[in-house]
Design a protein around this motif. Sequence first.
Motif, short mmCIF file in Angstrom:
data_model
loop_
_atom_site.label_atom_id
_atom_site.label_comp_id
_atom_site.label_asym_id
_atom_site.label_seq_id
_atom_site.Cartn_x
_atom_site.Cartn_y
_atom_site.Cartn_z
N PRO A 1 0.74 -1.11 0.07
CA PRO A 1 0.10 0.06 0.00
C PRO A 1 0.94 1.35 0.06
O PRO A 1 0.43 2.24 -0.67
N ASP A 2 1.95 1.39 0.64
CA ASP A 2 2.67 2.44 0.91
C ASP A 2 3.72 2.82 -0.39
O ASP A 2 4.20 3.98 -0.54
N THR A 3 3.56 1.88 -1.44
CA THR A 3 4.43 2.09 -2.64
C THR A 3 3.56 2.81 -3.82
O THR A 3 2.43 3.00 -3.81
N LYS A 4 4.52 3.61 -4.46
CA LYS A 4 3.85 4.22 -5.70
C LYS A 4 4.84 4.54 -6.80
O LYS A 4 6.00 4.96 -6.39
N TRP A 5 4.44 4.42 -7.96
CA TRP A 5 5.51 4.74 -9.10
C TRP A 5 5.05 6.28 -9.23
O TRP A 5 4.04 6.97 -9.23
N PRO A 6 6.20 7.08 -9.72
CA PRO A 6 7.70 6.58 -9.71
C PRO A 6 8.62 6.58 -8.67
O PRO A 6 9.82 5.87 -8.71
N ASP A 7 8.29 7.37 -7.49
CA ASP A 7 9.17 7.65 -6.34
C ASP A 7 9.59 6.51 -5.63
O ASP A 7 10.53 6.26 -5.03
N ASN A 8 8.29 5.68 -5.32
CA ASN A 8 8.61 4.49 -4.56
C ASN A 8 7.74 3.45 -4.89
O ASN A 8 6.98 2.78 -4.62
N PRO A 9 8.47 2.67 -6.03
CA PRO A 9 7.67 1.63 -6.93
C PRO A 9 7.71 0.28 -6.12
O PRO A 9 8.66 0.20 -5.47
N GLY A 10 6.97 -0.35 -6.63
CA GLY A 10 6.58 -1.77 -6.09
C GLY A 10 7.81 -2.77 -6.57
O GLY A 10 8.68 -2.26 -7.21
N PRO A 11 7.66 -3.97 -6.15
CA PRO A 11 8.82 -5.10 -6.31
C PRO A 11 9.08 -5.18 -7.76
O PRO A 11 10.09 -5.71 -8.32
N GLY A 12 8.18 -5.27 -8.59
CA GLY A 12 8.10 -5.76 -9.95
C GLY A 12 8.28 -7.21 -10.10
O GLY A 12 8.22 -7.84 -8.89
N PRO A 13 8.49 -7.71 -11.13
CA PRO A 13 9.01 -6.99 -12.57
C PRO A 13 8.04 -6.32 -13.32
O PRO A 13 8.28 -5.47 -14.12
N GLY A 14 6.68 -6.78 -13.18
CA GLY A 14 5.53 -6.05 -13.98
C GLY A 14 4.73 -5.32 -12.91
O GLY A 14 4.92 -5.28 -11.76
N TRP A 15 3.65 -4.74 -13.57
CA TRP A 15 2.46 -3.98 -12.68
C TRP A 15 3.37 -3.05 -11.81
O TRP A 15 2.72 -3.09 -10.62
N ARG A 16 4.33 -2.47 -12.40
CA ARG A 16 4.78 -1.19 -11.59
C ARG A 16 5.31 0.01 -11.99
O ARG A 16 5.50 0.83 -11.47
N ASP A 17 4.96 0.27 -13.45
CA ASP A 17 5.54 1.32 -14.07
C ASP A 17 4.54 2.27 -14.38
O ASP A 17 4.84 3.02 -15.20
N ASN A 18 3.39 2.34 -13.72
CA ASN A 18 2.36 3.15 -13.91
C ASN A 18 1.60 3.21 -12.45
O ASN A 18 1.28 2.35 -11.81
N SER A 19 1.08 4.46 -12.21
CA SER A 19 0.36 4.36 -10.89
C SER A 19 -0.92 3.78 -10.77
O SER A 19 -1.44 3.54 -9.83
N GLU A 20 -1.60 3.25 -12.06
CA GLU A 20 -2.75 2.66 -12.22
C GLU A 20 -2.75 1.36 -11.28
O GLU A 20 -3.63 0.66 -10.69
N PHE A 21 -1.40 0.78 -11.20
CA PHE A 21 -1.16 -0.40 -10.29
C PHE A 21 -1.29 -0.41 -8.77
O PHE A 21 -0.81 -1.27 -8.26
N TYR A 22 -1.26 0.73 -8.29
CA TYR A 22 -1.25 1.29 -6.90
C TYR A 22 -2.45 1.59 -6.28
O TYR A 22 -3.09 2.54 -6.99
N TRP A 23 -2.51 1.24 -4.98
CA TRP A 23 -3.45 1.80 -4.05
C TRP A 23 -3.57 3.37 -3.97
O TRP A 23 -4.19 4.05 -4.09
#
Length: 586
Positions: A450-472
């Motif tokens: 929940p605390d992650t967000k692209w681009p400043d604090n991205p998730g683990p990857g490798p996919g579903w991480r390079d756009n804020s649409e994938f984040y809470w």
Amino acid sequence: MRRRWVRLGLLMLIAMGVVLPGTKAEATPPPPLAQYFPETGQSAVNYFWQFWKNTPNAMRVLGYPISLPFVQESFTEPGKFYLVQYFERAILEEHPENFNHPTNGNKYFVLGRLLGKELAKGRENEPAFKPVANPNNGTVWFPETQHTLTNTPGPFLTFWRNYGGLSVFGYPLSEPFQELNPDTGKVYWVQYFERNRFEYHPEEKPEFQVLLGLLGKQYYNEHKTEPKLAVKEWFFRYHTRAEAIPVDFIYGYNVQAFYQERDRLYQLVNNAAFGWIRQQAPWEDLQAADGTIYWGELDKVINDAHAKGIKVLLSVVRSPEWASENGTHGLPSRRNFPKFGDFMQRMAQRYKGKVQAYEIWNEQNYAIENGGVVAPAAYYVDMLEYAYKGVKAADPEAIVVSGSPTPTATNRTDIAVDELIYFAQMFAIPKFWNNVDVIGAHFGGTYNPPDTKWPDNPGPGPGWRDNSEFYWRRIEDVRQVLVNSGNGDRQIWVTEIGWATANTSPGFEYGNSNTIEEQGAYLERAMYMARYDYAPWVGAMFVWNLNFAVTSPDPLHETASFGVLNPDWSPRPAYTRLQQFAATHK
């Protein structure tokens, strides 16, 4: 959606046998909004917060809030009672008689109490407080109080004009004179106004040479032992963020209650300390082409929830084939907008007092939810207008929630439209705001904490991480679009939020990276963020979902993977964690 402080204030008035002053128009509270100040443990609330935000350099002019709002008798109009909130340098009060004024709008709905006038009482015969004649030399002179306002010896006139003028400070009550400041033991040039006192500090930088007295704090300290204020001690003590939020938070579950063991289902809702459910109600399953409505099973869903004390958000979706333009389940054709409005009116009339809120459509920016085509924002708003008027005609107290777009960065009308763009398009249509009470929105975290967000604090990857649409935290982007539209005081309800777990559905492979323990931890953290970090502009969280693993024929379908119950009704860790959270964070 009731405000605790409003209820408390009314109870106080009833107990005191007090009647509020007559009003020209009913002053309806805005959607709940507040700003919590940990420095004093208080929140500036609703119209008081709006006034604070609209006051230039509010920290210097008003200071921090030092109380929560409460009802108090006016000391300038004995026998009249107003909702007030104390700040360090002022006391603000609502004046319902000025609400929707024909010429001033709401400009004078919130006014500063006449604290300067109160503290100057008894000093009328002192030289500085005696009226002066109009010098007729270009000096600003107020006939209302017969005093001047100039920039000699200090820049009082400039400060008065730049930081709020009449509505914030009132008229001058004295000429400038020298007075001892009891806090510092020093003598300063001062001038009294109806609502404050200016002090000239030439030793400061030019922008800080005019300082205001802490009149709100001073008045409270001088009068707090008097009966009228002593009973209000609770409003002035330090409050935690949770105590200072002005509205009850809504905890809800998305459920499938049609043809289910509803007694068991609703008991689990109550056991979870969740007071609401969100149930989809497909229009296509309810109304025939001849206008006949078959309430049947929906009656049972609603009546059983009501009997259990559960509040309901009905998400009305999917047109009948006869109502849509192309014979699918998309939005109705324009010629059938009135029929949809009539359907919503009949529904709201039937379930008045049992259904508390209606969400008008679902993910209208997503083609698969709308008969294969994205509904243009303007088209949707036109339909929403009919639905809103239908609901309100039957049940004015029901809350109307706008349909929730789904997060996506895609922009193809045969697939989806980026929901940030879609929100901006809806928000740009003036009548949208007259036909909705709350903004609906959906979010999902894929496998991102929940605390992650692209681009400043991205998730683990490798996919579903390079756009804020994938984040809470995509919700922060939606909030910014709302603020940019000039309607940041409107509340968002998250009508779907969840993390998938192991499943076999194409497109939801990310769920295979989330354990059921992580699902629980992520949901609990997101709930905390919504309840506190995003309060009060987020007013509700409806978890997706409670029991779809029970109702799905495939326990590995993506809808089942989002569930917080197992297929045998046993709780997942998410259910237990949310149960504990809701029970302790009302």
